[in-house]
Design a protein around this motif. Sequence first.
Motif, mmCIF file in Angstrom:
data_model
loop_
_atom_site.group_PDB
_atom_site.id
_atom_site.type_symbol
_atom_site.label_atom_id
_atom_site.label_comp_id
_atom_site.label_asym_id
_atom_site.label_seq_id
_atom_site.Cartn_x
_atom_site.Cartn_y
_atom_site.Cartn_z
ATOM 1 N N PRO A 174 43.529 43.200 62.961
ATOM 2 C CA PRO A 174 42.098 42.908 63.159
ATOM 3 C C PRO A 174 41.207 43.748 62.249
ATOM 4 O O PRO A 174 40.156 43.255 61.804
ATOM 5 N N LEU A 177 41.346 41.999 58.869
ATOM 6 C CA LEU A 177 40.559 40.758 58.884
ATOM 7 C C LEU A 177 39.070 41.076 58.919
ATOM 8 O O LEU A 177 38.275 40.474 58.195
ATOM 9 N N TRP A 195 32.577 40.210 63.400
ATOM 10 C CA TRP A 195 33.687 40.944 62.789
ATOM 11 C C TRP A 195 33.555 42.443 63.021
ATOM 12 O O TRP A 195 34.535 43.144 63.273
ATOM 13 N N LEU A 198 34.561 43.145 66.456
ATOM 14 C CA LEU A 198 36.025 43.120 66.583
ATOM 15 C C LEU A 198 36.616 44.468 66.145
ATOM 16 O O LEU A 198 37.484 45.037 66.821
ATOM 17 N N ILE B 154 44.636 40.739 71.470
ATOM 18 C CA ILE B 154 43.551 41.003 70.495
ATOM 19 C C ILE B 154 43.991 40.629 69.082
ATOM 20 O O ILE B 154 43.215 40.068 68.303
ATOM 21 N N VAL B 155 45.255 40.894 68.766
ATOM 22 C CA VAL B 155 45.754 40.488 67.456
ATOM 23 C C VAL B 155 45.712 38.966 67.343
ATOM 24 O O VAL B 155 45.234 38.405 66.351
ATOM 25 N N SER B 158 42.145 37.651 66.986
ATOM 26 C CA SER B 158 41.533 37.899 65.678
ATOM 27 C C SER B 158 42.085 36.947 64.622
ATOM 28 O O SER B 158 41.345 36.470 63.772
ATOM 29 N N TRP B 161 40.603 33.466 65.212
ATOM 30 C CA TRP B 161 39.230 33.472 64.756
ATOM 31 C C TRP B 161 39.163 33.328 63.229
ATOM 32 O O TRP B 161 38.390 32.574 62.679
#
Lengths: 221, 239, 207
Positions: A174, A177, A195, A198, B154-155, B158, B161
Amino acid sequence: MTAWRQLVEIARKDLRLEARSGEALLVTTPFGAVALLFVPLAVGTDTPLLRGIGPGLYWVVVLLFGLLVTLRTSAVDTPPQIALLRLCGVHSVVRLAGRAAASALLLLAFELLLVPVAVALYDPAPHGWPWLLVVLPLVAAGLGLLGTLAGALAQGLDGRTTLGPVLVLPLAVPLLLGATQAPAAAALGHAPWPWLLLMLTVDLIAALALLLGAPHLEEVA
Amino acid sequence: MTLFGRRLPIIAAVLLAVGLVAGLVAPPDRIQGNLQRLMYVHVPAAWLAFLGFAITFGASLAWLWRRKPRYDRLAASAAEVGVFFTGLAIVLGSVWGKPVWGVWWTWDPRLVTTALMFFVYLGYLALRRATLDPLVRARRAAVFGVLAFVQVPIVHMSVLWWRSLHQPPTVLKPGDPTIDHSMLAALLVNVLAFTAVFALFVRARVRLAVAQDEEDTLPGPLAGDVVTAPRLEGVSRDE
Amino acid sequence: MHLQLSPQAELTDVHVDVQRTSVLRGLDLVVAAGEVLGLIGANGSGKSTLLNVLATLIPPVAGTVQVRGPVALLGHAPALYSQLTLRENLQFVARMTGRDDAVADAALATVGLAAAADRRADRCSHGMRRRADLARVFVTKPSLLLLDEVHTGLDVTSAALVDHVVDGVRRRGGACVVVSHDRDQVARLTDRVVELAAGRVAPAVVA
């Protein structure tokens, strides 16, 4: 208050050790720069292509080599040192939080040192760059926490510098990304907040994991 | 107590046989033809991968709470079997994907998350292997067993998304929701059969771990007992 | 010799396992306040483990451990950060325990290392590092001092320094536990000697 002072002193001690050994900034950083230099040699020196993949490559290098920064040798407490800290009344969470703080600062320096290298080699489009001011610290904090956790999990084991990154890399996804998408979204005129949120979430999860996990991961003998 | 037991292997074998027949008897997919029959192994493998890691998560939490060695053994066994089924699911998915999608790999969020889980739990097993002291190993593995599972949503979110922002895959997706009834029945039988195999594996692995622990602690020598008086006489005279 | 009623450390039926091996089995030990206890035993008998238990660093699998601190443990290897100077090392300990930096300098002067205060620990000799480690005692002022073979490789003056440190803790009403292979040293330095064997302690007769 005592705990806070201990945390600051531990972070300062870690930074001083790095200043004397230079493992993170004088060894790992050039190694990361070499990685950035190698990619065009492998994929070709096509300027538009490099401009496109530049930011992504930069973040991949930051995440992978950044974990090496957090697992540097001077960020390892020997059993007598852990015993000393424990007998001085330093809680395991304080010890690891101090380490994470020092690592986050070093990571920020590491990121900043690699930025001009990436810019010079790849000439990326400058759109959305102000968001880097938020993204760089968010990645440094998250990676510092994750790397500290990895170091504690793999402490004293053979191959800790390889095993450590493998253990925590998924939570770096995450971050990867977010770091690549936030400036890209801003460049396209979208709000990059989701983002950033996140990445902040990942930072908080890593901090929580450190808070809850540290007491279980401190071993003296 | 035998490693595999008596009743469970029979049950698993019968269920597998029924599942195999059901998988072969079910009608072929209209578009994918017989290739689609890979689903009868692929889907159960993916389900068992997650089941295994969920068990590791629960057992790790239980160990941190109760500190009983049996939770540690269960966590380790479920992770090992889970890694096996994750690998199987990925390989079968790839074999299935090549003729259908034209590629071995696609950036589907489920695939990315599954692949990451595969590596994370390989890391979990490596962490266990590298740690000698059983208490230290149990402690570190339990902390990591919790972290490894908690990060999955959560991974996954993400990656999901991220994909939703990019061009969605234009390929056929496996597991069409309008699935034929006989196909669904065959799938359910196979899920059941492979779950029985999973239970059989995990139980055998736990029993192995129990035997291993017993062997490690049984004679219980004192630390100093391994050091005996050096035999000094005659050593230098042999020269 | 005046022994207070409340002991500095009390271990009751302590069992400890390290790396799959049972090291202590039903050990009972009382260290009185104001006492210097000698601890001897063969290689691998668990002396260092026992010190770690007394320092509450290793929890027992069974039994109770009661210790009145603060505790200082000086092990085989000095707990110094090798890239820090001796002064920085001791200042670190002082700050961790909420003390003034001046305490660190005073401690270094006490052990005779004032002139080497700005030398990095990895550029010091073994004996100097050992002395710097001893200086910690003057910073943290422990009431239970645990010494694990600290005499190894020390010259006569340094050895006398160890005696001085031990004496200081005793005079403050604290207790010391000294592990050593040198029976003469143990006999000279301590009030009472116990021997560790088969995971327990027994009174030992020393010359």
